[in-house]
Design an enzyme around this catalytic site. Structure first.
Site, PDB file in Angstrom:
ATOM      1  N   TYR A  19       0.841  -1.193   0.000  1.00  0.00           N
ATOM      2  CA  TYR A  19       0.000   0.000   0.000  1.00  0.00           C
ATOM      3  C   TYR A  19       0.877   1.244   0.000  1.00  0.00           C
ATOM      4  CZ  TYR A  19      -3.489   3.410   1.568  1.00  0.00           C
ATOM      5  OH  TYR A  19      -4.324   4.501   1.668  1.00  0.00           O
ATOM      6  N   ASP A  74      -1.038  15.875   6.193  1.00  0.00           N
ATOM      7  CA  ASP A  74      -1.923  15.198   5.238  1.00  0.00           C
ATOM      8  C   ASP A  74      -3.190  16.032   5.037  1.00  0.00           C
ATOM      9  OD1 ASP A  74      -3.099  13.288   3.589  1.00  0.00           O
ATOM     10  OD2 ASP A  74      -3.823  12.078   5.277  1.00  0.00           O
ATOM     11  N   ASP A 124      -3.171   5.530  -2.588  1.00  0.00           N
ATOM     12  CA  ASP A 124      -4.115   6.520  -2.097  1.00  0.00           C
ATOM     13  C   ASP A 124      -4.132   7.705  -3.065  1.00  0.00           C
ATOM     14  OD1 ASP A 124      -5.472   8.478  -0.687  1.00  0.00           O
ATOM     15  OD2 ASP A 124      -4.240   8.335   1.121  1.00  0.00           O
ATOM     16  N   ASP A 161      -6.310  10.206  -2.828  1.00  0.00           N
ATOM     17  CA  ASP A 161      -7.019  11.303  -2.156  1.00  0.00           C
ATOM     18  C   ASP A 161      -8.385  11.551  -2.813  1.00  0.00           C
ATOM     19  OD1 ASP A 161      -5.024  11.557  -0.302  1.00  0.00           O
ATOM     20  OD2 ASP A 161      -4.143  13.366  -1.136  1.00  0.00           O
ATOM     21  N   HIS A 215      -7.543   4.254  -4.559  1.00  0.00           N
ATOM     22  CA  HIS A 215      -8.811   4.641  -3.922  1.00  0.00           C
ATOM     23  C   HIS A 215      -9.005   6.151  -3.951  1.00  0.00           C
ATOM     24  CE1 HIS A 215      -7.127   5.915   0.014  1.00  0.00           C
ATOM     25  NE2 HIS A 215      -6.408   4.806   0.036  1.00  0.00           N
ATOM     26  N   GLU A 254     -11.613   9.211  -2.406  1.00  0.00           N
ATOM     27  CA  GLU A 254     -12.468   9.420  -1.237  1.00  0.00           C
ATOM     28  C   GLU A 254     -13.513  10.499  -1.491  1.00  0.00           C
ATOM     29  OE1 GLU A 254      -9.587  12.096   1.560  1.00  0.00           O
ATOM     30  OE2 GLU A 254      -8.798  10.247   0.697  1.00  0.00           O
ATOM     31  N   CYS A 261      -6.784  14.174   7.112  1.00  0.00           N
ATOM     32  CA  CYS A 261      -6.566  12.798   7.528  1.00  0.00           C
ATOM     33  C   CYS A 261      -7.890  12.198   7.970  1.00  0.00           C
ATOM     34  CB  CYS A 261      -5.553  12.759   8.674  1.00  0.00           C
ATOM     35  SG  CYS A 261      -5.412  11.135   9.445  1.00  0.00           S
ATOM     36  N   ARG A 303     -13.545   5.249  -1.276  1.00  0.00           N
ATOM     37  CA  ARG A 303     -13.452   5.407   0.178  1.00  0.00           C
ATOM     38  C   ARG A 303     -14.530   6.381   0.645  1.00  0.00           C
ATOM     39  NH1 ARG A 303      -8.300   8.163   3.377  1.00  0.00           N
ATOM     40  NH2 ARG A 303      -9.597   9.596   4.576  1.00  0.00           N
ATOM     41  N   GLU A 346     -13.798   4.098   6.028  1.00  0.00           N
ATOM     42  CA  GLU A 346     -12.826   4.786   6.871  1.00  0.00           C
ATOM     43  C   GLU A 346     -13.382   5.096   8.259  1.00  0.00           C
ATOM     44  OE1 GLU A 346     -10.009   5.108   7.736  1.00  0.00           O
ATOM     45  OE2 GLU A 346      -9.002   6.805   6.798  1.00  0.00           O
ATOM     46  N   ASN A 378      -9.182  -0.332   7.244  1.00  0.00           N
ATOM     47  CA  ASN A 378      -7.963   0.420   7.532  1.00  0.00           C
ATOM     48  C   ASN A 378      -7.598   0.214   8.992  1.00  0.00           C
ATOM     49  OD1 ASN A 378      -5.880   2.230   7.776  1.00  0.00           O
ATOM     50  ND2 ASN A 378      -7.138   4.061   7.523  1.00  0.00           N
TER      51      ASN A 378
END
Length: 304
Positions: free
Chosen positions: A51, A65, A92, A94, A119, A121, A129, A164, A194, A216
């Protein structure tokens, strides 16, 4: 087996392996790699995938983040990691680095980087985050547009698109389940839930959503740390450990640097260091030497 210069497994085969893993009865374990060398270690130990965390890419650049990294930075790090491992790499992405058209462009960059899946989100851009308070999510319709754009840009149908949702901590778990169902209908292959807090919430999500699910297991966040075996028994298909290797490494680096500062020598730290011989083993130094010998070990003919 990873070759001396790059992975011997094609990106297409890694994507097929990722899909086969998600379709199996075995949970797919994806520890985070903060650099390519860690990815080689993850493969050697026997995990199913690697990952690449957006939070870790940010932290590696000494940034929080909060959506400051760019598509180029994230895709570049993903490519460096993917090229050295035969395992599928999930990255990721975002919020897709902008509007739906940016999400579409992101997919093409990540495919070209040899990534197996990404992924996206449903947070407002710029994001936060996922285990911090103060997050905000976009409307379901906006996230569906984001996902459909990503799906439309996919050239390899085996590239895994994961959606996500951060809605559980904002709108409640029932709303998050409704969102997951809408995202699956929009073309997501995998749902990333998440910041669920306990096993019962993971069980509720699994009972309600038909497609593969990803958990996660990040430390010091909102989720109870549930074992891979328990998640598998609940019916989850994949689990990520996004920041674990970075946290381990940074803790050790800080402790060691403080001792060197205080003692004036690293001699008391040697039993906590990776030995030179182990590093060379991981780097496959001998195979580079063999490769060099094979290429340059030839004799000139009489006419040359």
């Amino acid at each position: 087996m990873t070759g001396p210069l790059a992975s011997a497994t094609s990106a297409a085969d890694k994507r097929l392996a990722f899909r086969a893993g998600l379709a199996s009865a075995r949970i797919q374990r994806f520890p985070g790699a903060f650099n390519p060398l860690v990815a080689k270690l993850i493969q050697e130990i026997g995990f199913e995938g690697v990952y690449v965390s957006g939070a870790v890419v940010s932290a590696d650049l000494a940034l929080p983040d909060i959506g400051l990294t760019t598509l180029t930075e994230v895709a570049g790090r993903g490519q460096q990691i993917a090229r050295v491992t035969d395992l599928p790499v999930l990255i990721d992405a975002d919020t897709g680095f902008g509007e739906p058209m940016s999400a579409a462009r992101t997919v093409t960059f990540l495919e070209d980087a040899g990534i197996a899946g990404a992924h996206f989100e449903d947070q407002v851009n710029p994001k936060r985050c996922g285990h911090l308070d103060g997050k905000a999510v976009v409307s379901v319709d906006e996230m569906v547009r984001r996902l459909r754009a990503a799906v439309s840009a996919r050239r390899d149908p085996s590239f895994v698109l994961c959606a996500r949702t951060d809605a559980a901590g904002i709108e409640g778990i029932d709303a998050a389940i409704e969102r997951a169902e809408a995202y699956a209908e929009a073309g997501a292959d995998l749902i990333f839930t998440e910041a669920l807090s306990e096993a019962a919430e993971f069980e509720k999500f699994r009972a309600a959503v038909a497609i593969p699910l990803l958990a996660n297991m990040t430390e010091f966040g909102k989720s109870e740390l549930i074992s891979a075996q328990t998640l598998e028994s609940i019916g989850y298909n994949a689990v990520i450990y996004p920041v674990s290797t970075l946290r381990l490494a940074m803790f050790a680096a800080e402790a060691g640097l403080r001792e060197i500062y205080e003692q004036g020598t690293q001699s008391g730290l040697l039993d906590r260091m990776q030995h030179r011989s182990r590093l060379y083993e991981l780097l496959q130094y001998e195979r580079y030497n063999e490769f060099d010998s094979d290429i340059f070990d030839f004799a000139l003919g009489r006419d040359q």
